[in-house]
Design a protein around this motif. Structure first.
Motif, PDB file in Angstrom:
ATOM      1  N   LEU A  52       0.823  -1.220   0.000  1.00  0.00           N
ATOM      2  CA  LEU A  52       0.000   0.000   0.000  1.00  0.00           C
ATOM      3  C   LEU A  52       0.855   1.268   0.000  1.00  0.00           C
ATOM      4  N   PHE A  53       1.913   1.288   0.819  1.00  0.00           N
ATOM      5  CA  PHE A  53       2.800   2.456   0.845  1.00  0.00           C
ATOM      6  C   PHE A  53       3.489   2.667  -0.508  1.00  0.00           C
ATOM      7  N   THR A  54       3.877   1.596  -1.160  1.00  0.00           N
ATOM      8  CA  THR A  54       4.531   1.692  -2.464  1.00  0.00           C
ATOM      9  C   THR A  54       3.593   2.314  -3.495  1.00  0.00           C
ATOM     10  N   VAL A  55       2.376   1.821  -3.549  1.00  0.00           N
ATOM     11  CA  VAL A  55       1.410   2.331  -4.533  1.00  0.00           C
ATOM     12  C   VAL A  55       1.050   3.785  -4.234  1.00  0.00           C
ATOM     13  N   LEU A  56       0.819   4.109  -2.981  1.00  0.00           N
ATOM     14  CA  LEU A  56       0.490   5.486  -2.606  1.00  0.00           C
ATOM     15  C   LEU A  56       1.652   6.437  -2.903  1.00  0.00           C
ATOM     16  N   SER A  57       2.852   6.050  -2.520  1.00  0.00           N
ATOM     17  CA  SER A  57       4.031   6.866  -2.786  1.00  0.00           C
ATOM     18  C   SER A  57       4.208   7.106  -4.282  1.00  0.00           C
ATOM     19  N   SER A  58       3.971   6.079  -5.055  1.00  0.00           N
ATOM     20  CA  SER A  58       4.134   6.189  -6.502  1.00  0.00           C
ATOM     21  C   SER A  58       3.109   7.128  -7.124  1.00  0.00           C
ATOM     22  N   ALA A  59       1.874   7.047  -6.653  1.00  0.00           N
ATOM     23  CA  ALA A  59       0.838   7.945  -7.164  1.00  0.00           C
ATOM     24  C   ALA A  59       1.171   9.399  -6.843  1.00  0.00           C
ATOM     25  N   VAL A  60       1.678   9.637  -5.625  1.00  0.00           N
ATOM     26  CA  VAL A  60       1.963  11.006  -5.193  1.00  0.00           C
ATOM     27  C   VAL A  60       3.291  11.514  -5.746  1.00  0.00           C
ATOM     28  N   LEU A  61       4.388  10.797  -5.453  1.00  0.00           N
ATOM     29  CA  LEU A  61       5.713  11.287  -5.847  1.00  0.00           C
ATOM     30  C   LEU A  61       5.946  11.198  -7.357  1.00  0.00           C
ATOM     31  N   ALA A  62       5.636  10.044  -7.949  1.00  0.00           N
ATOM     32  CA  ALA A  62       5.867   9.889  -9.382  1.00  0.00           C
ATOM     33  C   ALA A  62       4.745  10.518 -10.197  1.00  0.00           C
ATOM     34  N   GLY A  63       3.492  10.269  -9.798  1.00  0.00           N
ATOM     35  CA  GLY A  63       2.361  10.775 -10.565  1.00  0.00           C
ATOM     36  C   GLY A  63       2.199  12.283 -10.449  1.00  0.00           C
ATOM     37  N   ALA A  64       1.813  12.753  -9.269  1.00  0.00           N
ATOM     38  CA  ALA A  64       1.630  14.193  -9.066  1.00  0.00           C
ATOM     39  C   ALA A  64       2.966  14.932  -9.171  1.00  0.00           C
ATOM     40  N   GLY A  65       4.032  14.302  -8.659  1.00  0.00           N
ATOM     41  CA  GLY A  65       5.355  14.932  -8.750  1.00  0.00           C
ATOM     42  C   GLY A  65       5.850  15.052 -10.179  1.00  0.00           C
ATOM     43  N   GLY A  66       5.633  14.006 -10.980  1.00  0.00           N
ATOM     44  CA  GLY A  66       6.017  14.057 -12.394  1.00  0.00           C
ATOM     45  C   GLY A  66       5.238  15.110 -13.151  1.00  0.00           C
ATOM     46  N   TRP A  67       3.961  15.255 -12.828  1.00  0.00           N
ATOM     47  CA  TRP A  67       3.119  16.274 -13.450  1.00  0.00           C
ATOM     48  C   TRP A  67       3.628  17.670 -13.082  1.00  0.00           C
ATOM     49  N   ALA A  68       3.936  17.889 -11.790  1.00  0.00           N
ATOM     50  CA  ALA A  68       4.451  19.185 -11.335  1.00  0.00           C
ATOM     51  C   ALA A  68       5.809  19.481 -11.969  1.00  0.00           C
ATOM     52  N   LEU A  69       6.655  18.471 -12.094  1.00  0.00           N
ATOM     53  CA  LEU A  69       7.967  18.660 -12.723  1.00  0.00           C
ATOM     54  C   LEU A  69       7.805  19.022 -14.203  1.00  0.00           C
ATOM     55  N   THR A  70       6.871  18.390 -14.883  1.00  0.00           N
ATOM     56  CA  THR A  70       6.611  18.723 -16.284  1.00  0.00           C
ATOM     57  C   THR A  70       6.174  20.172 -16.412  1.00  0.00           C
ATOM     58  N   ARG A  71       5.272  20.601 -15.557  1.00  0.00           N
ATOM     59  CA  ARG A  71       4.815  21.999 -15.585  1.00  0.00           C
ATOM     60  C   ARG A  71       5.965  22.963 -15.311  1.00  0.00           C
ATOM     61  N   ALA A  72       6.811  22.623 -14.342  1.00  0.00           N
ATOM     62  CA  ALA A  72       7.941  23.491 -14.010  1.00  0.00           C
ATOM     63  C   ALA A  72       8.922  23.586 -15.184  1.00  0.00           C
ATOM     64  N   LEU A  73       9.207  22.461 -15.819  1.00  0.00           N
ATOM     65  CA  LEU A  73      10.096  22.478 -16.987  1.00  0.00           C
ATOM     66  C   LEU A  73       9.480  23.271 -18.129  1.00  0.00           C
ATOM     67  N   ALA A  74       8.173  23.140 -18.315  1.00  0.00           N
ATOM     68  CA  ALA A  74       7.490  23.888 -19.380  1.00  0.00           C
ATOM     69  C   ALA A  74       7.600  25.388 -19.140  1.00  0.00           C
ATOM     70  N   GLN A  75       7.508  25.807 -17.893  1.00  0.00           N
ATOM     71  CA  GLN A  75       7.595  27.234 -17.580  1.00  0.00           C
ATOM     72  C   GLN A  75       8.958  27.832 -17.918  1.00  0.00           C
ATOM     73  N   THR A  76       9.989  27.001 -17.933  1.00  0.00           N
ATOM     74  CA  THR A  76      11.326  27.500 -18.267  1.00  0.00           C
ATOM     75  C   THR A  76      11.534  27.668 -19.765  1.00  0.00           C
ATOM     76  N   GLY A  77      10.655  27.076 -20.565  1.00  0.00           N
ATOM     77  CA  GLY A  77      10.828  27.105 -22.013  1.00  0.00           C
ATOM     78  C   GLY A  77      11.601  25.910 -22.542  1.00  0.00           C
ATOM     79  N   ALA A  78      12.059  25.027 -21.634  1.00  0.00           N
ATOM     80  CA  ALA A  78      12.862  23.876 -22.048  1.00  0.00           C
ATOM     81  C   ALA A  78      12.071  22.879 -22.880  1.00  0.00           C
ATOM     82  N   LEU A  79      10.748  22.929 -22.794  1.00  0.00           N
ATOM     83  CA  LEU A  79       9.921  21.962 -23.511  1.00  0.00           C
ATOM     84  C   LEU A  79       9.161  22.592 -24.672  1.00  0.00           C
ATOM     85  N   ASP A  80       9.639  23.713 -25.180  1.00  0.00           N
ATOM     86  CA  ASP A  80       8.922  24.420 -26.243  1.00  0.00           C
ATOM     87  C   ASP A  80       8.737  23.597 -27.515  1.00  0.00           C
TER      88      ASP A  80
END
Length: 196
Positions: free
Chosen positions: A157-185
Motif C-alpha cells: 500500500l505504501f509503495t502504490v500510494l508513494s508512486s501515485a503522489v511522488l511519481a504521478g503528481a510529482g512528475g506532473w508538477a515537474l513537467t509543468r515546471a520544466l514547461a515554464q522555463t521554455g525547455a519543452l517548447d
C-alpha cells in the motif's frame, strides 16, 4: 494531426527521452544510497520506508507527459533502470527487469486514454499503475517470505500510494515546471504552458 504525426518519434523525442532516462538513472543510483541510509529511520515500522519509493518511478511518468508518444513512459523508466545498474545498483541486474515492469505500468495509463490526455489524473494514474507493477514485482522477488498482514500488505500500500503522489503528481508538477522555463517548447507540454 494525423495519427502518423502523433505516434512517430522524432529525433528530438528520442534525444530528450534519453536525457530524461540517463539523468534519472544517475538519480536512481543516488536514491539507492538514500534508501539504504534511511533504513534505520524506519525501524519503528520497516514497511513505512516505502513512502519514499515513488522517486524510482518518476522518469516513466515524466517521459510520458513530455514525449506523449506510445512507448515513451516505458522507454524512460526502463533506460533509467538500466543506467542505474551500469552505475552499480545494489540490487544488481534484476533492477533492469524491475524497470521494465515499472515502465509497463507507467505506460498503461497513457495507453488507457489513447495518448490523448496528459492532465493530472492521468499522471497520477500512471504513477499509481507503475507503483502497482513495482509492488507486485517486489512482493514476488523480495517479500514472499514476510508476514502478509504486518509487512507485505503495508509495504504494498505504501509503495502504490508513494508512486501515485511522488511519481504521478510529482512528475506532473515537474513537467509543468520544466514547461515554464521554455525547455519543452518543442513539445506539446511546453506549448501548453500558458494554458496551465
Amino acid at each position: 494531426m494525423s495519427p502518423s504525426t502523433t505516434t512517430r518519434w522524432r529525433t528530438v523525442d528520442i534525444v530528450v527521452a534519453s536525457v530524461i532516462a540517463v539523468a534519472f538513472g544517475v538519480i536512481f543510483w543516488a536514491w539507492n544510497l538514500v534508501w539504504s541510509a534511511t533504513e534505520g529511520a524506519f525501524t519503528f515500522f520497516p514497511p513505512a520506508q516505502a513512502v519514499i519509493y515513488g522517486i524510482w518511478l518518476v522518469p516513466g511518468v515524466l517521459g510520458g507527459l513530455v514525449i506523449r508518444k506510445p512507448g515513451a513512459a516505458l522507454y524512460c523508466e526502463f533506460l533509467a533502470a538500466f543506467v542505474s545498474v551500469l552505475l552499480g545498483s545494489q540490487w544488481g541486474t534484476v533492477a533492469i527487469l524491475q524497470g521494465l515492469a515499472q515502465g509497463v505500468g507507467a505506460e498503461a495509463a497513457f495507453l488507457a486514454v489513447g495518448y490523448r490526455s496528459f492532465r493530472l489524473p492521468v499522471a497520477v494514474g500512471s504513477g499509481l499503475l507503475a507503483g502497482l507493477a513495482a509492488a507486485i514485482f517486489d512482493q514476488i522477488r523480495y517479500y514472499s517470505e514476510y508476514d502478509f498482514d504486518s509487512f507485505r500488505l503495508p509495504v504494498f500500500l505504501f509503495t502504490v500510494l508513494s508512486s501515485a503522489v511522488l511519481a504521478g503528481a510529482g512528475g506532473w508538477a515537474l513537467t509543468r515546471a520544466l514547461a515554464q522555463t521554455g525547455a519543452l517548447d518543442r513539445f506539446p507540454a511546453g506549448r501548453e504552458r500558458t494554458a496551465v
